[in-house]
Design a protein around this motif. Structure first.
Motif, PDB file in Angstrom:
ATOM      1  N   PRO A  32       0.799  -1.229   0.000  1.00 23.77           N
ATOM      2  CA  PRO A  32       0.000   0.000   0.000  1.00 23.77           C
ATOM      3  C   PRO A  32       0.834   1.282   0.000  1.00 23.77           C
ATOM      4  N   VAL A  33       1.972   1.267   0.672  1.00 28.92           N
ATOM      5  CA  VAL A  33       2.811   2.469   0.728  1.00 28.92           C
ATOM      6  C   VAL A  33       3.714   2.553  -0.501  1.00 28.92           C
ATOM      7  N   MET A  34       4.376   1.469  -0.812  1.00 24.47           N
ATOM      8  CA  MET A  34       5.340   1.476  -1.910  1.00 24.47           C
ATOM      9  C   MET A  34       4.693   1.577  -3.274  1.00 24.47           C
ATOM     10  N   SER A  35       3.448   1.153  -3.402  1.00 27.41           N
ATOM     11  CA  SER A  35       2.810   1.159  -4.718  1.00 27.41           C
ATOM     12  C   SER A  35       2.750   2.563  -5.310  1.00 27.41           C
ATOM     13  N   ARG A  36       2.746   3.584  -4.454  1.00 30.43           N
ATOM     14  CA  ARG A  36       2.756   4.962  -4.975  1.00 30.43           C
ATOM     15  C   ARG A  36       4.037   5.234  -5.750  1.00 30.43           C
ATOM     16  N   MET A  37       5.156   4.708  -5.275  1.00 28.05           N
ATOM     17  CA  MET A  37       6.424   4.877  -5.999  1.00 28.05           C
ATOM     18  C   MET A  37       6.439   3.999  -7.242  1.00 28.05           C
ATOM     19  N   ALA A  38       6.038   2.752  -7.093  1.00 22.61           N
ATOM     20  CA  ALA A  38       6.058   1.818  -8.219  1.00 22.61           C
ATOM     21  C   ALA A  38       5.138   2.275  -9.340  1.00 22.61           C
ATOM     22  N   ASP A  39       4.028   2.928  -8.984  1.00 20.94           N
ATOM     23  CA  ASP A  39       3.073   3.408  -9.991  1.00 20.94           C
ATOM     24  C   ASP A  39       3.621   4.564 -10.814  1.00 20.94           C
ATOM     25  N   GLN A  40       4.735   5.157 -10.392  1.00 15.44           N
ATOM     26  CA  GLN A  40       5.347   6.250 -11.142  1.00 15.44           C
ATOM     27  C   GLN A  40       6.099   5.749 -12.374  1.00 15.44           C
ATOM     28  N   LEU A  41       6.353   4.450 -12.427  1.00 12.11           N
ATOM     29  CA  LEU A  41       7.081   3.881 -13.554  1.00 12.11           C
ATOM     30  C   LEU A  41       6.115   3.499 -14.674  1.00 12.11           C
ATOM     31  N   THR A  42       6.558   3.668 -15.922  1.00  9.62           N
ATOM     32  CA  THR A  42       5.792   3.205 -17.075  1.00  9.62           C
ATOM     33  C   THR A  42       6.643   2.188 -17.832  1.00  9.62           C
ATOM     34  N   TYR A  43       5.984   1.258 -18.504  1.00  7.08           N
ATOM     35  CA  TYR A  43       6.660   0.167 -19.194  1.00  7.08           C
ATOM     36  C   TYR A  43       6.102   0.045 -20.611  1.00  7.08           C
ATOM     37  N   GLU A  44       7.000  -0.077 -21.573  1.00  3.97           N
ATOM     38  CA  GLU A  44       6.577  -0.311 -22.947  1.00  3.97           C
ATOM     39  C   GLU A  44       7.544  -1.289 -23.600  1.00  3.97           C
TER      40      GLU A  44
END
Length: 197
Positions: A32-44
């Protein structure tokens, strides 16, 4: 959100391994806390031309080197921070150097067989070309096999050895510890009480 962009072509194409290296938590996207950082990444999905991806002798991971007539499929990731890249530098070690390259973003084209009403699978075609950083093998051909490395084979046969605790992460874990005071997570990811506050 960071402004660094990287092209990953080996073990770091696995988000679990990438998260383990840069956040010390292979399930950062579920925390729940770290997902905010992980959600900043995009993948293609992306492709790098004029490089080949070869097995490193005696190891599960690959190295890339310039090789005319070859191309490497991988993942283009944006939103990385300088701290993320420092952890990746430590993880990659002295066998690799960071190099700026241009990669083509792979986009879905029309479904294959659509004209016959079969359209199940989708073809990928190369779209926009973008700049990225990637880790290139330092030693030319020394230490590389002539066999190309396969991500699907790695996931099927080796990924289970890389999840959880592994000696492969020691250098990046040490980099997290050295970043104490510079990394907003205190070098411990969102698991620390300091970051949760």
């Amino acid at each position: 959100m960071g402004d660094r962009k990287a092209f990953f072509y080996g073990t770091l194409m696995s988000r679990r391994i990438l998260f383990r290296v840069i956040y010390l938590n292979e399930k950062a996207d579920q925390d729940p806390v770290m997902s905010r950082m992980a959600d900043q990444l995009t993948y293609e999905p992306a492709i790098l031309h004029s490089y080949g991806r070869f097995k490193v002798q005696g190891y599960d991971y690959p190295g890339i080197r310039r090789a005319e007539g070859y191309c490497v499929r991988g993942t283009y990731v944006t939103g990385l921070t300088d701290a993320n890249m420092a952890h990746l530098d430590a993880f990659e070690g002295s066998q690799y150097h960071l190099e700026k390259v241009r990669v083509g973003i792979l986009e879905s084209a029309k479904p294959l067989g659509e004209e016959k009403g079969e359209g199940v699978s989708r073809a990928l075609e190369e779209g926009q070309e973008v700049e990225a950083e990637t880790y290139v093998w330092n030693k030319s051909d020394v230490g590389l096999e002539t066999t190309e490395w396969d991500f699907g084979e790695f996931v099927r046969d080796k990924l289970q050895n890389w999840v959880g605790s592994s000696d492969e992460y020691q250098e990046s874990d040490d980099a997290h510890a050295r970043n104490e005071g510079h990394d907003p997570t205190g070098g411990r990811g969102a698991r620390s009480d300091k970051w949760k506050q």
